[in-house]
Design a protein around this motif. Structure first.
Motif, PDB file in Angstrom:
ATOM      1  N   HIS A  24      -0.433   7.223 114.397  1.00  0.00           N
ATOM      2  CA  HIS A  24      -0.354   8.042 115.455  1.00  0.00           C
ATOM      3  C   HIS A  24      -0.653   9.408 115.008  1.00  0.00           C
ATOM      4  CE1 HIS A  24       1.212  10.117 118.842  1.00  0.00           C
ATOM      5  NE2 HIS A  24       2.027  10.925 118.327  1.00  0.00           N
ATOM      6  N   ARG A  60      -3.704  11.898 115.758  1.00  0.00           N
ATOM      7  CA  ARG A  60      -3.309  13.395 116.547  1.00  0.00           C
ATOM      8  C   ARG A  60      -3.973  14.322 115.447  1.00  0.00           C
ATOM      9  NH1 ARG A  60      -2.293  12.759 121.045  1.00  0.00           N
ATOM     10  NH2 ARG A  60      -3.703  10.895 120.556  1.00  0.00           N
ATOM     11  N   SER A  79      -1.272  18.998 114.239  1.00  0.00           N
ATOM     12  CA  SER A  79      -0.561  17.677 114.023  1.00  0.00           C
ATOM     13  C   SER A  79       0.758  17.494 113.444  1.00  0.00           C
ATOM     14  CB  SER A  79      -1.492  16.483 113.402  1.00  0.00           C
ATOM     15  OG  SER A  79      -1.663  16.992 112.098  1.00  0.00           O
ATOM     16  N   ALA A  87       3.644  16.352 115.604  1.00  0.00           N
ATOM     17  CA  ALA A  87       3.589  14.987 115.879  1.00  0.00           C
ATOM     18  C   ALA A  87       4.313  14.309 114.738  1.00  0.00           C
ATOM     19  CB  ALA A  87       2.249  14.393 115.827  1.00  0.00           C
ATOM     20  N   LEU A 112       3.333  17.367 121.754  1.00  0.00           N
ATOM     21  CA  LEU A 112       3.055  16.420 120.348  1.00  0.00           C
ATOM     22  C   LEU A 112       4.309  15.953 119.648  1.00  0.00           C
ATOM     23  CD1 LEU A 112       0.111  18.903 119.043  1.00  0.00           C
ATOM     24  CD2 LEU A 112      -0.074  16.485 120.098  1.00  0.00           C
TER      25      LEU A 112
END
Length: 212
Positions: free
Chosen positions: A26, A30, A39, A42, A118
């Motif tokens: 993931h 991202r 990112s 995230a 995010l």
């Protein structure tokens, strides 16, 4: 705990966190989609979920899940559904060419996502895997000295896990930005997105086999 036990834990966790899993995949995707800088949200979401799960495991929540299979199954099926959803979404959206220009802006044609969105996506990925809870319940106590206060020891283990996990997030993000430069062609992006989608679905199906 002894210093020797901590070094053993550090080595085991370093290898464990470096293994590709839903969180790492993931974070990498991202990075490719929104850039390394954006990112970070995230990564923070995934890391928050990880710390909460490890802390809950240390507090004995895993014993509750083992004693109440229906609770475990509810979490497991929710995790399966979300991972499969992400896989299908990646597969259906495959092929959008990316622009590897300025890292401060999204690198795809997708609309900008807020930091909160995010973060939320990373958190859901991390928190939807009950397997981690049971793993932590079986793994962490092996490095704890039962004759000493256990709270500080568990805190050291959780903090060590979080630091190592963060290091690997950085590695996967850097790898994602490098990979992005090879995905400017639609055919390459299509293959990558479909592979990503298949892996997410695979993680979801694998979660179905988890038993308390």
């Amino acid at each position: 705990m002894t210093l020797h036990a901590w070094w053993l834990f550090l080595g085991a966790v370093f290898l464990l966190c470096g293994t590709p899993g839903p969180n790492m995949l993931h974070v990498m995707t991202r990075s490719i989609t929104f850039g390394a800088r954006r990112s970070i949200a995230a990564m923070a979401g995934c890391l928050t979920a990880l710390v909460l799960v490890l802390a809950a495991s240390a507090a004995g929540v895993s014993a509750l899940l083992a004693a109440w299979p229906r609770v475990f199954d509810a979490l497991r099926y929710a995790g399966v559904a979300y991972l499969i959803f992400l896989g299908i979404k990646a597969w259906r959206g495959a092929g959008s060419p990316i622009d590897v220009g300025d890292d401060t802006s999204p690198v795809t044609r997708m609309p900008a996502a807020s930091a909160a969105r995010l973060y939320r996506g990373g958190f859901v990925i991390g928190i939807s895997n009950p397997k981690l809870l049971l793993f932590a319940a079986a793994f962490l106590p092996q490095f704890v000295d039962r004759a000493a206060p256990q709270g500080p020891q568990f805190a050291i283990l959780v903090a060590t896990f979080a630091v190592v996990e963060s290091f690997w997030y950085g590695v996967y993000v850097a790898g994602g930005r490098t990979l992005a430069r090879y995905l400017t062609r639609p055919a390459m992006r299509r293959a990558f997105d479909r592979l990503t989608g298949a892996i997410f679905v695979g993680f979801g199906l694998a979660l179905l086999r988890v038993r308390p």
